[in-house]
Design a protein around this motif. Structure first.
Motif, short mmCIF file in Angstrom:
data_model
loop_
_atom_site.label_atom_id
_atom_site.label_comp_id
_atom_site.label_asym_id
_atom_site.label_seq_id
_atom_site.Cartn_x
_atom_site.Cartn_y
_atom_site.Cartn_z
N GLN A 27 63.09 13.15 27.92
CA GLN A 27 62.36 11.89 28.03
C GLN A 27 62.93 10.86 27.07
O GLN A 27 63.10 9.69 27.43
CB GLN A 27 60.89 12.11 27.73
CG GLN A 27 60.07 10.82 27.77
CD GLN A 27 58.60 11.09 27.60
OE1 GLN A 27 57.89 11.32 28.58
NE2 GLN A 27 58.13 11.08 26.36
N ASP A 28 63.22 11.27 25.84
CA ASP A 28 63.81 10.36 24.86
C ASP A 28 65.13 9.81 25.37
O ASP A 28 65.40 8.60 25.31
CB ASP A 28 64.00 11.09 23.53
CG ASP A 28 64.85 10.31 22.55
OD1 ASP A 28 64.57 9.12 22.35
OD2 ASP A 28 65.79 10.89 21.98
N TRP A 29 65.97 10.68 25.91
CA TRP A 29 67.27 10.24 26.44
C TRP A 29 67.09 9.28 27.62
O TRP A 29 67.75 8.25 27.71
CB TRP A 29 68.09 11.46 26.87
CG TRP A 29 69.47 11.10 27.33
CD1 TRP A 29 70.59 10.96 26.57
CD2 TRP A 29 69.86 10.82 28.69
NE1 TRP A 29 71.66 10.60 27.36
CE2 TRP A 29 71.24 10.51 28.66
CE3 TRP A 29 69.19 10.79 29.92
CZ2 TRP A 29 71.97 10.18 29.81
CZ3 TRP A 29 69.89 10.47 31.06
CH2 TRP A 29 71.27 10.17 31.00
N GLY A 30 66.15 9.62 28.52
CA GLY A 30 65.91 8.75 29.66
C GLY A 30 65.35 7.40 29.26
O GLY A 30 65.75 6.36 29.79
N ASP A 31 64.41 7.41 28.31
CA ASP A 31 63.83 6.14 27.84
C ASP A 31 64.90 5.26 27.22
O ASP A 31 64.90 4.03 27.39
CB ASP A 31 62.73 6.41 26.80
CG ASP A 31 61.44 6.90 27.42
OD1 ASP A 31 61.24 6.68 28.63
OD2 ASP A 31 60.61 7.48 26.69
N ARG A 32 65.81 5.88 26.47
CA ARG A 32 66.81 5.09 25.74
C ARG A 32 67.99 4.68 26.60
O ARG A 32 68.41 3.51 26.57
CB ARG A 32 67.30 5.91 24.53
CG ARG A 32 68.31 5.16 23.67
CD ARG A 32 68.72 5.99 22.46
NE ARG A 32 69.75 5.31 21.69
CZ ARG A 32 70.38 5.83 20.65
NH1 ARG A 32 70.06 7.05 20.23
NH2 ARG A 32 71.34 5.16 20.02
N LEU B 293 66.27 4.01 31.12
CA LEU B 293 65.27 2.95 31.24
C LEU B 293 65.45 1.87 30.18
O LEU B 293 64.85 0.79 30.31
CB LEU B 293 63.87 3.55 31.12
CG LEU B 293 63.54 4.66 32.12
CD1 LEU B 293 62.16 5.24 31.86
CD2 LEU B 293 63.64 4.14 33.55
N GLY B 294 66.23 2.13 29.14
CA GLY B 294 66.47 1.16 28.08
C GLY B 294 67.92 0.75 28.01
O GLY B 294 68.73 1.07 28.88
N ASP B 295 68.27 0.04 26.93
CA ASP B 295 69.63 -0.46 26.78
C ASP B 295 70.46 0.35 25.79
O ASP B 295 71.54 -0.07 25.39
CB ASP B 295 69.60 -1.93 26.33
CG ASP B 295 68.91 -2.13 24.98
OD1 ASP B 295 68.54 -1.12 24.35
OD2 ASP B 295 68.74 -3.29 24.58
N GLY B 296 69.95 1.52 25.39
CA GLY B 296 70.69 2.38 24.47
C GLY B 296 70.36 2.15 23.01
O GLY B 296 70.84 2.88 22.15
N SER B 297 69.53 1.16 22.70
CA SER B 297 69.20 0.87 21.32
C SER B 297 68.30 1.96 20.74
O SER B 297 67.41 2.47 21.43
CB SER B 297 68.48 -0.49 21.21
OG SER B 297 69.31 -1.54 21.67
N LEU B 298 68.53 2.29 19.48
CA LEU B 298 67.69 3.25 18.78
C LEU B 298 66.61 2.49 18.03
O LEU B 298 66.90 1.69 17.14
CB LEU B 298 68.51 4.08 17.79
CG LEU B 298 67.74 5.09 16.93
CD1 LEU B 298 67.04 6.11 17.80
CD2 LEU B 298 68.67 5.76 15.93
#
Length: 291
Positions: free
Chosen positions: A96-101, A104-109
């Motif tokens: 989920q963390d990988w998918g969110d980042r 579904l996200g732009d790769g930002s931590l």
């Protein structure tokens, strides 16, 4: 299905054989969320009865689920995680963390979230849902404690990344402030107690880390350890990887006496405001006003 000879000693290949395809992963996701009966699983995932029966049979045969009889006429079973299945929860949270980042996200931590993002939508969709009945986590002494105390008029459940952690450079946006948050809840604890509102703080830190911090800061409410990611998986809570560990993003849930989430505060940016707001919301949904 047999693995090729080259894969027989590969743990990744063995795990992939158990998980099979995305339907198996989604079945495990829903069981972790407390949807353990056949009809509930079918409704949540949208699978046909035939395909779901096949997937459940494979997962039981693989040893990650077990069937438990809950009704004899007609015969009905619940599907529960075995120890091997529970050990997959960190894998689901990491996915989920990988998918969110990255999907579904732009790769930002970041330890926070955009208000138009998937994590924001997922957390706020928790409003109106009930927490699983048997959702317990280890407390400061290692004892198993309910996330929502059965005798509380309402419960404020807040998650945070961690305390006393060296985050390194550059700092992760939104990660700072965990000690401040706990101190503010500590200072407001007498008012929470007079209102009949329970407070639970949760992070993925280990029990001894929680215990040491609670003792040093004289925290009067339980700090629960979600190091095994049971809460994160059950509620699909947003996480991020910091200092080598998957960590909760900061959020607050206000839960009523029936374990129903009544309010969500996420992202938490103004910590003092969020602590005060959580008390007022908890009083509105069952706590006693002390005004």
């Amino acid at each position: 299905m047999r693995m090729r000879n080259a894969d027989e000693t590969c743990g990744i290949a063995g795990a992939a054989l158990v998980l099979g395809d995305w339907w198996n992963v989604l079945v495990l996701r829903e069981v972790a969320r407390g949807h353990v009966r056949f009809d509930a699983l079918a409704a949540e995932i949208g699978l046909s009865r035939k395909v779901l029966t096949e997937r459940l049979g494979r997962l039981v045969a693989s040893g990650v689920l077990t069937r438990s009889l809950y009704q004899r006429r007609p015969v009905r079973h619940e599907y529960l995680l075995t120890d091997a299945g529970a050990a997959l929860l960190p894998v689901l949270v990491a996915m989920q963390d990988w998918g969110d980042r990255w999907v579904l996200g732009d790769g930002s931590l970041t330890a926070t979230a955009d208000e138009d993002g998937a994590e924001h939508a997922r957390v706020h969709a928790l409003t109106g849902t009930r927490l699983p009945e048997d959702l317990n986590l280890p407390g400061p002494g290692g004892e198993s404690l309910p996330v929502v105390p059965p005798d509380a008029a309402a419960t404020v459940l807040f998650t945070y990344p961690g305390t006393g952690v060296e985050w390194g450079e550059p700092p992760i946006p939104g990660a700072a402030g965990c000690t401040l948050e706990n101190r503010l809840f500590r200072d407001a604890w007498p008012e929470f107690r007079r209102s009949g509102v329970a407070v639970r703080g949760v992070s993925t830190q280990l029990v001894h880390e929680q215990e040491g911090f609670a003792r040093a800061e004289q925290v009067p409410y339980p700090l629960l350890s979600d190091a095994a990611h049971h809460l994160a998986a059950a509620l699909r809570l947003p996480a991020f990887r910091g200092a080598g560990r998957l960590r909760h993003k900061r959020l607050i849930l206000v839960v009523d006496a029936e374990r129903t989430v009544r309010h969500t505060l996420f992202p938490v940016v103004d910590i003092p405001y969020a602590v005060d707001r959580s008390l007022r919301l908890a009083v509105e949904c069952g706590g006693r006003s002390t005004a």
